[in-house]
Design an enzyme around this catalytic site. Structure first.
Site, PDB file in Angstrom:
ATOM      1  N   HIS A   1     -25.573  75.266 -22.437  1.00  0.00           N
ATOM      2  CA  HIS A   1     -26.537  73.985 -22.612  1.00  0.00           C
ATOM      3  C   HIS A   1     -27.826  75.544 -22.884  1.00  0.00           C
ATOM      4  O   HIS A   1     -27.813  76.257 -21.972  1.00  0.00           O
ATOM      5  CB  HIS A   1     -27.257  73.308 -21.855  1.00  0.00           C
ATOM      6  CG  HIS A   1     -27.925  73.134 -20.474  1.00  0.00           C
ATOM      7  ND1 HIS A   1     -25.996  72.910 -19.622  1.00  0.00           N
ATOM      8  CD2 HIS A   1     -28.976  73.147 -20.145  1.00  0.00           C
ATOM      9  CE1 HIS A   1     -26.872  73.123 -18.609  1.00  0.00           C
ATOM     10  NE2 HIS A   1     -27.863  73.462 -18.797  1.00  0.00           N
TER      11      HIS A   1
ATOM     12  N   HIS B   1     -32.142  75.447 -23.191  1.00  0.00           N
ATOM     13  CA  HIS B   1     -32.848  74.824 -22.921  1.00  0.00           C
ATOM     14  C   HIS B   1     -34.613  75.088 -24.055  1.00  0.00           C
ATOM     15  O   HIS B   1     -34.359  76.073 -24.319  1.00  0.00           O
ATOM     16  CB  HIS B   1     -34.640  75.569 -21.777  1.00  0.00           C
ATOM     17  CG  HIS B   1     -33.013  74.703 -20.540  1.00  0.00           C
ATOM     18  ND1 HIS B   1     -33.309  73.694 -19.490  1.00  0.00           N
ATOM     19  CD2 HIS B   1     -31.979  75.130 -19.565  1.00  0.00           C
ATOM     20  CE1 HIS B   1     -32.863  73.561 -18.925  1.00  0.00           C
ATOM     21  NE2 HIS B   1     -31.910  74.159 -18.284  1.00  0.00           N
TER      22      HIS B   1
HETATM   23  P1  5GP Z   1     -29.888  73.512 -15.511  1.00  0.00           P
HETATM   24  O1  5GP Z   1     -30.509  73.510 -14.620  1.00  0.00           O
HETATM   25  O2  5GP Z   1     -28.160  73.619 -15.544  1.00  0.00           O
HETATM   26  O3  5GP Z   1     -30.031  74.398 -16.880  1.00  0.00           O
HETATM   27  O4  5GP Z   1     -29.960  72.205 -16.646  1.00  0.00           O
HETATM   28  C1  5GP Z   1     -29.751  71.211 -16.382  1.00  0.00           C
HETATM   29  C2  5GP Z   1     -30.872  70.309 -17.455  1.00  0.00           C
HETATM   30  O5  5GP Z   1     -29.995  69.166 -17.007  1.00  0.00           O
HETATM   31  C3  5GP Z   1     -32.115  70.169 -16.899  1.00  0.00           C
HETATM   32  O6  5GP Z   1     -33.114  71.031 -16.848  1.00  0.00           O
HETATM   33  C4  5GP Z   1     -32.218  68.808 -15.786  1.00  0.00           C
HETATM   34  O7  5GP Z   1     -33.597  67.987 -15.571  1.00  0.00           O
HETATM   35  C5  5GP Z   1     -31.238  67.396 -16.983  1.00  0.00           C
HETATM   36  N1  5GP Z   1     -31.003  66.807 -16.820  1.00  0.00           N
HETATM   37  C6  5GP Z   1     -30.436  66.863 -15.549  1.00  0.00           C
HETATM   38  N2  5GP Z   1     -29.278  65.320 -15.787  1.00  0.00           N
HETATM   39  C7  5GP Z   1     -29.942  65.247 -17.166  1.00  0.00           C
HETATM   40  C8  5GP Z   1     -29.309  63.669 -18.385  1.00  0.00           C
HETATM   41  O8  5GP Z   1     -28.661  62.801 -16.816  1.00  0.00           O
HETATM   42  N3  5GP Z   1     -29.911  63.741 -18.859  1.00  0.00           N
HETATM   43  C9  5GP Z   1     -30.738  64.434 -19.105  1.00  0.00           C
HETATM   44  N4  5GP Z   1     -30.939  63.921 -20.724  1.00  0.00           N
HETATM   45  N5  5GP Z   1     -30.700  65.870 -19.018  1.00  0.00           N
HETATM   46  C10 5GP Z   1     -30.588  65.979 -17.640  1.00  0.00           C
END
Ligand code: 5GP
Length: 145
Positions: free
Chosen positions: A107, A109
């Site tokens: 993903h 951001h």
């Molecule tokens: P990562 O840490 O993998 O780069 O980012 C994962 C992102 O997913 C985080 O910014 C977190 O806030 C978001 N996130 C985690 N669980 C959920 C969810 O159930 N729904 C949404 N929309 N975002 C989520």
């Protein structure tokens, strides 16, 4: 689970893509889905995910799907900047837990940055659902205009 491993089809973004978990959807086509981060680090924090690639990180996605993903990232970044008028915007992506990744479906951001505001803690404080719905409506309206 970190930089190398097996794709887990039960991860939360895979569930969202399949419609098994809810999201504040901003954009969808056959290849890409964009939605609000429910633990936003700033007002307008969005996520953009590939739908067809079972890729945990940038190492695992094919170039075609990556290009489609990035085209939506650019389009949504423009919408965020037009509507929310931040002073800056971060476009970020993490690979592996030591790099900060917590959800193992690739993903991007998009994080608007506002003058004088520090970034919230990553994936920590859940936003008010009403505020998220209001922001979603605002961004959808901007996209349609
Ligand atoms: P990562 O840490 O993998 O780069 O980012 C994962 C992102 O997913 C985080 O910014 C977190 O806030 C978001 N996130 C985690 N669980 C959920 C969810 O159930 N729904 C949404 N929309 N975002 C989520």
């Amino acid at each position: 689970m970190s930089l190398h491993g097996t794709y887990d089809a039960q991860n939360i973004f895979a569930q969202i893509i399949r419609g098994e978990a809810p999201c504040y959807k901003l954009y969808e086509d056959e290849d890409v889905l964009a939605f609000l981060d429910v633990f936003p680090q700033s007002y307008g924090h969005c996520l953009v995910v590939p739908k067809r690639a079972a890729a945990r990180n940038i190492l695992e996605i094919d170039a075609d799907n990556l290009a489609k993903l990035m085209a939506v990232v650019q389009r949504l970044t423009r919408v965020l900047v037009d509507e929310l008028e931040p002073a800056g915007v971060q476009v970020a992506q993490f690979n592996g837990a030591p790099a900060g990744q917590t959800v193992f479906h690739l993903h991007m951001h998009i994080v608007p940055r506002y003058a004088g505001e520090t970034l919230g803690v990553h994936a920590s404080v859940k936003a008010d659902p009403a505020a998220l719905a209001q922001l979603q409506a605002r961004l959808l309206q901007r996209m349609a205009s």
